[in-house]
Design an enzyme around this catalytic site. Structure first.
Site, PDB file in Angstrom:
ATOM      1  N   GLN A  92     -18.065  -6.865  -1.199  1.00  0.00           N
ATOM      2  CA  GLN A  92     -17.187  -7.754  -1.948  1.00  0.00           C
ATOM      3  C   GLN A  92     -16.820  -9.022  -1.184  1.00  0.00           C
ATOM      4  O   GLN A  92     -15.971  -9.793  -1.623  1.00  0.00           O
ATOM      5  CB  GLN A  92     -15.921  -7.014  -2.391  1.00  0.00           C
ATOM      6  CG  GLN A  92     -15.004  -6.550  -1.279  1.00  0.00           C
ATOM      7  CD  GLN A  92     -13.968  -5.552  -1.789  1.00  0.00           C
ATOM      8  OE1 GLN A  92     -14.293  -4.430  -2.157  1.00  0.00           O
ATOM      9  NE2 GLN A  92     -12.709  -5.977  -1.826  1.00  0.00           N
ATOM     10  N   HIS A 141       0.834  -1.213   0.000  1.00  0.00           N
ATOM     11  CA  HIS A 141       0.000   0.000   0.000  1.00  0.00           C
ATOM     12  C   HIS A 141       0.865   1.259   0.000  1.00  0.00           C
ATOM     13  O   HIS A 141       0.570   2.228  -0.695  1.00  0.00           O
ATOM     14  CB  HIS A 141      -0.899   0.034   1.241  1.00  0.00           C
ATOM     15  CG  HIS A 141      -1.927  -1.058   1.303  1.00  0.00           C
ATOM     16  ND1 HIS A 141      -1.862  -2.072   2.215  1.00  0.00           N
ATOM     17  CD2 HIS A 141      -3.038  -1.290   0.561  1.00  0.00           C
ATOM     18  CE1 HIS A 141      -2.901  -2.878   2.051  1.00  0.00           C
ATOM     19  NE2 HIS A 141      -3.623  -2.436   1.046  1.00  0.00           N
ATOM     20  N   GLY A 163      -2.899  -1.857  -7.087  1.00  0.00           N
ATOM     21  CA  GLY A 163      -1.799  -2.809  -7.180  1.00  0.00           C
ATOM     22  C   GLY A 163      -2.014  -3.821  -8.292  1.00  0.00           C
ATOM     23  O   GLY A 163      -3.134  -4.265  -8.547  1.00  0.00           O
TER      24      GLY A 163
END
Length: 531
Positions: A60, A36, A168
Site C-alpha cells: 500500500q 489503536h 478507525g
C-alpha cells in the site's frame, strides 16, 4: 499474551482456543497510539479472544512514499497490547505473508503494487476493489494504495476469520472499501467502524503524527476546526456542496503552511461524489504539512435524531421507550414486535421452529413495516409482507414460539439489517440489549437504563401480583435476575454492554414519568447543542 510471526502458529492457536467463542480482530501497521487502543478496547468489550496484527504492508506504499521510514516499534507495541489485554499479536514478515521472493521489498515495491501482477511480481494474486471507490479521494493521489490495502486485509481476514474486525473512522475511504469487500465476498464478518480519537487540539491521532513538530501539530489542528465550521454551517441549514467546501477552504487558508490536497463531499458508503445532499455526506480532507500527509473527515447527517435505550432486563426499557417516543412525536421501533411478526409468518408458513435454514430464508425475504398507531391503545402498528399483524402477533401461539425464533443467529442478523434501514432517516426511539452498542452505534442520544437487582425484583414481584400469578419470593427473583444479567452480559451474540458514550440513568425510586421526563430533557439538550 502470545506473539506469533508465522501463519502456522496463529492458525494453531486459533484452532485450539476459538471453539464457541467470539474472535475480535484489529489489523494495524504498528506504531500504536491511543486511536489503536480504542479499537482494541472496543474489541475487548465484545469478544472473547482479541487478535492484533502488526504488519507494515509494502503493497500500500507508493515508490516515493515512506515505507522505509514508517515508524516501527514492536517492543513498545507489545507492551501496549499487553496492557490492553490482547490475547495474541500476529506480526509476520512480508515473506511469511506474501510468500518467497518478497524479502527485499525496498527494491521490489514498485513492481509489487501493480494493479494486475505480471510474471515479475513477487505476489501472484491481488484484490481489486471497485475502481469507482479506489480512484477518488486519496486514491487519486495514491494509485494502487487501496488495491494493496484490500489484498492484505483479505489475507488477514481469511487467516484470522474473526467474528468482528475493527477499523478507525479516520480512514473513511478504507473503511468503506473494506465493508464493500466483505459484502461482495459474502463473508459473515462484522466490520466495526470506531470513532476518531483526537489530541486536545482536535488533531486526529495518526502514527504519522510522529513526523510533526509541536508547532506543526498545532498548525495541523486547523483541519479539525475547518470541519467543525462546515458542520456548523450544515446544521444551520446549508446543504450546498460548494458552500460547505468553501467553508473548509477559508478556515484552512488561515494557516498557509497547511497545503490542501483535496476537500471532497461524497456518500459515506459508496464514495460517490455528492452534488445534492440527501441523507448523509462524508466531508473529507487530505493535506500536507511539510513532508507529512494528513487526513480527516466528518460525517454530516440530515436526519432526525435516534434515541437508543439499552439496559438489563427489568429496568423498564420498553415502557420508558414507548413513553419517550410518544412525548417526542417519534416512532417507537418495536423490535420485539418485529420478532413476533416473523414468528407469526413462520407459523403461517408451516415451518418447524427448529428448521433454522428455512426460517433464515423466510427472514431474508420478509419485509416488516411499522407505523405509529392511530388508536391511543396501540403504540405501533405492524405489517409483514403487507399483512397487518398488529393484533395477531399477540396470540398465545406466537408468544409461546417467539423466544425460540428470536434466539436464532440468522434471524437476528436479518432483522438487525431491517432495523438499521429504519435508522437511515432517524426519528426513532429504540430499546434493547445492544441497541446503542451494535444496532445504532451512531445514535445521537444513548441511554443505559438500569436499576439495582433488589429494585428490579420488587418490580417483578408486583407485576406477578397484578397479573394474579403465583407469588415468588424476593430472594428467588433476585437470584433469577442476577443469573440473567450474567447470561446477557457474557453471551456470544449481542452481549449486554454500556456504550462508552451512553448516559447512565439509575431508576431506583423513580417512576416511569420521571425517567421519561429526564430522557426527553436530555433529547432537547442534545438537539440544542447540535444546532
Amino acid at each position: 499474551m502470545r506473539l506469533f510471526t508465522t501463519i502456522a502458529g496463529l492458525r494453531c492457536y486459533l484452532g485450539l482456543h476459538r471453539q464457541g467463542k467470539n474472535v475480535g480482530f484489529v489489523p494495524t501497521m504498528g506504531a500504536l497510539h491511543a486511536g489503536h487502543i480504542s479499537l482494541i478496547e472496543g474489541a475487548r468489550s465484545h469478544n472473547d479472544i482479541v487478535i492484533v496484527s502488526i504488519f507494515v504492508n509494502p503493497l500500500q506504499f507508493g515508490p516515493s512514499e515512506d515505507f522505509q521510514q514508517y515508524p516501527r516499534s514492536l517492543e513498545q507495541d507489545r507492551q501496549l497490547c499487553q496492557q490492553a489485554r490482547v490475547d495474541a499479536i500476529f506480526a509476520p514478515s512480508a515473506e511469511e505473508l506474501y510468500g518467497s521472493g518478497t524479502g527485499d521489498w525496498g527494491l521490489e515495491i514498485g513492481v509489487a503494487r501493480l494493479p494486475i501482477p505480471d510474471s515479475q511480481s513477487p505476489i501472484s494474486t491481488t484484490v481489486l476493489p471497485p475502481e469507482n471507490m479506489t480512484s477518488v479521494l486519496c486514491g487519486r493521489f495514491r494509485p494502487g494504495h487501496f488495491q494493496g490495502v484490500a489484498t492484505v486485509v483479505t489475507k488477514l481476514l481469511n487467516l484470522v476469520q474473526p467474528n468482528n474486525a475493527y477499523f478507525g473512522e479516520k480512514d473513511a475511504q478504507q473503511l468503506a472499501i473494506i465493508r464493500r469487500l466483505v459484502a461482495d465476498l459474502n463473508w459473515s464478518i462484522k466490520i466495526v467502524g470506531c470513532p476518531i480519537v483526537r489530541e486536545a487540539s482536535g488533531l486526529a491521532l495518526s502514527s504519522r503524527n510522529q513526523y510533526l513538530t509541536l508547532e506543526q501539530k498545532e498548525q495541523a489542528s486547523v483541519l479539525y476546526r475547518s470541519l467543525q465550521q462546515a458542520k456548523k454551517a450544515f446544521q444551520s441549514g446549508d446543504r450546498d456542496r460548494a458552500i460547505l467546501i468553501d467553508t473548509v477552504q477559508q478556515e484552512i487558508a488561515i494557516v498557509p503552511e497547511v497545503q490542501i490536497e483535496y476537500i471532497e463531499l461524497v456518500h459515506p458508503t459508496t464514495l460517490m461524489r455528492l452534488e445534492k445532499f440527501e441523507e448523509a455526506g462524508l466531508l473529507a480532507i487530505a493535506a500536507r504539512l511539510g513532508s507529512t500527509r494528513l487526513i480527516d473527515n466528518v460525517v454530516l447527517r440530515d436526519r432526525q435524531p435516534i434515541v437508543a435505550i439499552d439496559g438489563p432486563a427489568g429496568a423498564g426499557k420498553s415502557t420508558v421507550a414507548r413513553q419517550v417516543a410518544k412525548s417526542l412525536g417519534l416512532l417507537y421501533l418495536d423490535t420485539g414486535a418485529m420478532y413476533r411478526a416473523l414468528t407469526w409468518l413462520v407459523l403461517e408458513s408451516g415451518i418447524r421452529v427448529d428448521d433454522e435454514p428455512s426460517i433464515a430464508e423466510l427472514a431474508s425475504r420478509s419485509q416488516i413495516q411499522l407505523s405509529t398507531g392511530d388508536d391511543p391503545q396501540i403504540t405501533t402498528r405492524v405489517w409483514i409482507n403487507d399483512h397487518d399483524v398488529t393484533f395477531a402477533i399477540r396470540s398465545l401461539e406466537v408468544t409461546a414460539m417467539v423466544s425460540a425464533i428470536a434466539a436464532q443467529p440468522y434471524v437476528r442478523q436479518e432483522l438487525v439489517k431491517q432495523q438499521q434501514r429504519w435508522g437511515l432517516k432517524g426519528g426513532i426511539v429504540a430499546e434493547g440489549r445492544d441497541i446503542a452498542t451494535h444496532v445504532f452505534p451512531d445514535a445521537e442520544l444513548k441511554i443505559f437504563l438500569t436499576a439495582s437487582v433488589h429494585e428490579r425484583a420488587q418490580r417483578r414481584q408486583q407485576d406477578l401480583k397484578n397479573q394474579q400469578q403465583p407469588n415468588v419470593s424476593l430472594v428467588q427473583l433476585e437470584q433469577d435476575i442476577q443469573e440473567r444479567d450474567t447470561r446477557d452480559s457474557t453471551r456470544v451474540v449481542a452481549p449486554l454492554q454500556k456504550a462508552a458514550d451512553a448516559i447512565l440513568i439509575e431508576t431506583d425510586g423513580l417512576g416511569i414519568a420521571e425517567v421519561t421526563a429526564r430522557i426527553v430533557s436530555l433529547y432537547h439538550q442534545k438537539l440544542s447543542v447540535s444546532r
